[in-house]
Design a protein around this motif. Structure first.
Motif, mmCIF file in Angstrom:
data_model
loop_
_atom_site.group_PDB
_atom_site.id
_atom_site.type_symbol
_atom_site.label_atom_id
_atom_site.label_comp_id
_atom_site.label_asym_id
_atom_site.label_seq_id
_atom_site.Cartn_x
_atom_site.Cartn_y
_atom_site.Cartn_z
ATOM 1 N N LEU A 133 0.729 -15.141 42.807
ATOM 2 C CA LEU A 133 1.171 -16.160 43.763
ATOM 3 C C LEU A 133 0.114 -17.238 43.967
ATOM 4 O O LEU A 133 0.432 -18.428 44.061
ATOM 5 C CB LEU A 133 1.486 -15.504 45.110
ATOM 6 C CG LEU A 133 2.916 -15.016 45.335
ATOM 7 C CD1 LEU A 133 2.992 -14.200 46.610
ATOM 8 C CD2 LEU A 133 3.884 -16.194 45.402
ATOM 9 N N ARG A 134 -1.141 -16.813 44.046
ATOM 10 C CA ARG A 134 -2.219 -17.788 44.235
ATOM 11 C C ARG A 134 -2.181 -18.856 43.151
ATOM 12 O O ARG A 134 -2.305 -20.054 43.418
ATOM 13 C CB ARG A 134 -3.570 -17.082 44.216
ATOM 14 C CG ARG A 134 -3.902 -16.303 45.471
ATOM 15 C CD ARG A 134 -5.378 -15.877 45.448
ATOM 16 N NE ARG A 134 -5.763 -15.215 46.691
ATOM 17 C CZ ARG A 134 -5.862 -13.907 46.838
ATOM 18 N NH1 ARG A 134 -5.605 -13.106 45.800
ATOM 19 N NH2 ARG A 134 -6.214 -13.381 47.996
ATOM 20 N N ASP A 135 -2.006 -18.417 41.905
ATOM 21 C CA ASP A 135 -1.993 -19.354 40.790
ATOM 22 C C ASP A 135 -0.734 -20.220 40.786
ATOM 23 O O ASP A 135 -0.800 -21.439 40.601
ATOM 24 C CB ASP A 135 -2.091 -18.593 39.464
ATOM 25 C CG ASP A 135 -3.431 -17.903 39.299
ATOM 26 O OD1 ASP A 135 -4.410 -18.341 39.943
ATOM 27 O OD2 ASP A 135 -3.502 -16.914 38.540
ATOM 28 N N ALA A 136 0.430 -19.580 41.001
ATOM 29 C CA ALA A 136 1.701 -20.294 40.889
ATOM 30 C C ALA A 136 1.931 -21.261 42.040
ATOM 31 O O ALA A 136 2.492 -22.348 41.855
ATOM 32 C CB ALA A 136 2.852 -19.289 40.814
ATOM 33 N N VAL A 137 1.499 -20.867 43.232
ATOM 34 C CA VAL A 137 1.770 -21.673 44.419
ATOM 35 C C VAL A 137 0.660 -22.690 44.673
ATOM 36 O O VAL A 137 0.885 -23.736 45.265
ATOM 37 C CB VAL A 137 1.968 -20.749 45.651
ATOM 38 C CG1 VAL A 137 2.041 -21.545 46.940
ATOM 39 C CG2 VAL A 137 3.230 -19.910 45.479
#
Length: 381
Positions: free
Chosen positions: A333-337
Motif C-alpha cells: 500500500l505504501r508504494d501504490a498509494v
C-alpha cells in the motif's frame, strides 16, 4: 511518523473514503471528535443507515440537520471538548428538496415543483444517488460558515468514485439531449410529443383521473427555471472538492479486497487532481520484531498444562501469520498509494459500537508518531 494533526492542519473539509466494512464511519467520528477536542467547531456527516455513529455518540437519533453532541459525555473518558462537536445523518430526499427550494426563484415555483407528482418520483430516484446529495449537503455546510471543519463519511469506494463524478453526472443529466427535447421539443420531436404522447396520456387520464401530460409540462417548465442554479451548484461543488483546504483520507484494512479498493480510489484521486491527505489502515495485526519462544510449549508458557500451552502457541503462530500478511499488504500500500507513513490502528477487541471504543480509536489516530509506535508495539504478536 507523520501526525494526523499535521496532515489536517488548515483543512476545512475532510472526506473519509474507502470500501465498506473497514471502520470508515467510526474513523470519521473519531477524527471529528479529535478536532473538536482541539478547539474546532466540527460537524461530522454520515450516510450510514446502520446508525453506528448515533449509537457511538450516545445520540438517540441523528436527523438531517446538525445536532450538537453534549460535551459532558466525554468528561468520563478523559477527553475535554475545547471546541464543539456536531453530527448529522444525511437524508437524501430532504436534501434534494431543500436544494430545489433554494434554487427556485420564488415560492410559487418552489411549491409547483415540490408538489408535482413527476418531481416526487424523479427526486426519489435522483436522491437515491447518495453521492450527489452528500456533496450538495457538504457544499451547503461549508458555505454556511457555521463550522471550522466538516468531516464527511462517504459511500463505499466504488460508489465514492461516483461521489467524485457526482457534479458532472448531474450536469450531464440536466443538459442531456433527452431532457432538452422534453423541455423544448422541436421538429419531429415536437410532433411526437405533441400528438402521439397527448393521445396516450389523454386515454390514461380518462382511465385513472390523473393528467400526466399536464404534470409533465408543468414539471419541465418549472425545472427549466432552476437549471442555471443547478449548473452553478455543480461547478461550486467541483471547486470545493479540488480546493487545497479539502483533503481526502483513504480508510482501509489489510485484507486483499479493501487494499485493492484503496489503490483504485487513490488512482482516481490522482486522475481527478483531488487533494490526498493520507492513508489510515484499521484492524492491523502488528508484527513483533522477535519470534516467540521455541517448540518447548511448557517452557514457553509457564504454568499451563502442556496441551493447553501447545494450543496457546498455535494461536500465537496463527496471529503472527496474520501479522506477516498485514505487514506485506501495508508495504504494498505504501508504494501504490504514495504514503510512506500511513496511520495504523491495531485490531481492537470487539466491534467499536460505543463511546469507549470511539475514544480508543481517537487515541490511536491522534497520538504522536512516538506514541503510535509504542501503542503498536504493545499490540504486536
Amino acid at each position: 511518523m507523520s501526525d494526523l494533526v499535521d496532515r489536517l492542519a488548515d483543512r476545512r473539509v475532510v472526506i473519509c473514503a474507502g470500501s465498506g466494512g473497514v471502520g470508515k464511519t467510526t474513523t470519521s467520528a473519531a477524527i471529528a471528535m479529535g478536532l473538536a477536542a482541539q478547539g474546532a467547531r466540527v460537524c461530522v456527516v454520515t450516510i450510514d443507515p446502520a446508525r453506528r455513529l448515533a449509537d457511538a455518540l450516545g445520540i438517540e437519533q441523528l436527523g438531517s440537520e446538525p445536532r450538537r453532541v453534549d460535551d459532558a459525555r466525554f468528561a468520563g473518558h478523559g477527553l475535554v471538548m475545547n471546541g464543539q462537536l456536531w453530527a448529522m445523518m444525511l437524508d437524501p430526499k430532504k436534501t434534494f428538496d431543500e436544494l430545489i427550494a433554494r434554487l427556485a426563484p420564488d415560492e410559487a415555483t418552489r411549491d409547483e415543483i415540490l408538489e408535482n407528482r413527476i418531481y416526487r418520483e424523479l427526486s426519489s430516484a435522483v436522491a437515491g444517488s447518495q453521492e450527489f446529495t452528500a456533496v450538495a449537503k457538504l457544499y451547503d455546510l461549508e458555505r454556511s460558515g457555521r463550522f471550522d471543519v466538516i468531516v464527511l463519511d462517504t459511500p463505499p469506494s466504488r460508489n465514492a468514485l461516483d461521489f467524485l463524478d457526482a457534479p458532472d453526472r448531474l450536469t450531464g443529466f440536466l443538459e442531456g439531449r433527452a431532457l432538452r427535447v422534453l423541455l423544448a421539443p422541436s421538429g419531429l420531436a415536437a410532433r411526437v410529443v405533441g400528438r402521439g404522447t397527448s393521445v396516450v396520456f389523454s386515454v390514461l387520464g380518462r382511465l385513472t383521473g390523473v393528467d400526466l401530460l399536464n404534470d409533465l409540462k408543468v414539471f419541465f417548465a418549472a425545472l427549466s427555471v432552476v437549471l442555471d442554479g443547478f449548473r452553478e451548484r455543480a461547478s461550486g461543488v467541483k471547486e470545493l472538492l479540488a480546493d487545497p483546504a479539502t483533503t481526502f483520507l483513504i480508510v482501509t484494512s489489510p485484507e486483499r479486497e479493501p487494499v485493492a479498493e484503496a489503490v483504485f480510489f487513490r488512482d482516481k484521486l490522482r486522475e481527478a487532481g483531488m487533494p490526498f491527505g493520507g492513508l489510515i489502515v484499521n484492524r492491523v495485526h502488528p508484527l513483533a520484531a522477535e519470534e516467540p519462544p521455541g517448540s518447548d510449549a511448557t517452557a514457553a508458557v509457564p504454568g499451563l498444562e502442556p496441551a493447553l500451552a501447545r494450543k496457546a502457541l498455535k494461536t500465537l503462530a496463527e496471529f503472527r501469520a496474520l501479522a506477516a500478511r498485514d505487514a506485506a499488504a501495508i508495504a504494498g500500500l505504501r508504494d501504490a498509494v504514495g504514503d510512506d507513513d500511513p496511520i495504523l490502528i491495531p485490531h481492537l477487541d470487539g466491534d467499536v459500537h460505543d463511546l469507549d471504543g470511539l475514544v480508543l480509536v481517537h487515541r490511536h489516530l491522534f497520538a504522536t508518531g512516538k506514541e503510535r509506535a509504542e501503542l503498536l508495539n504493545e499490540a504486536a504478536f
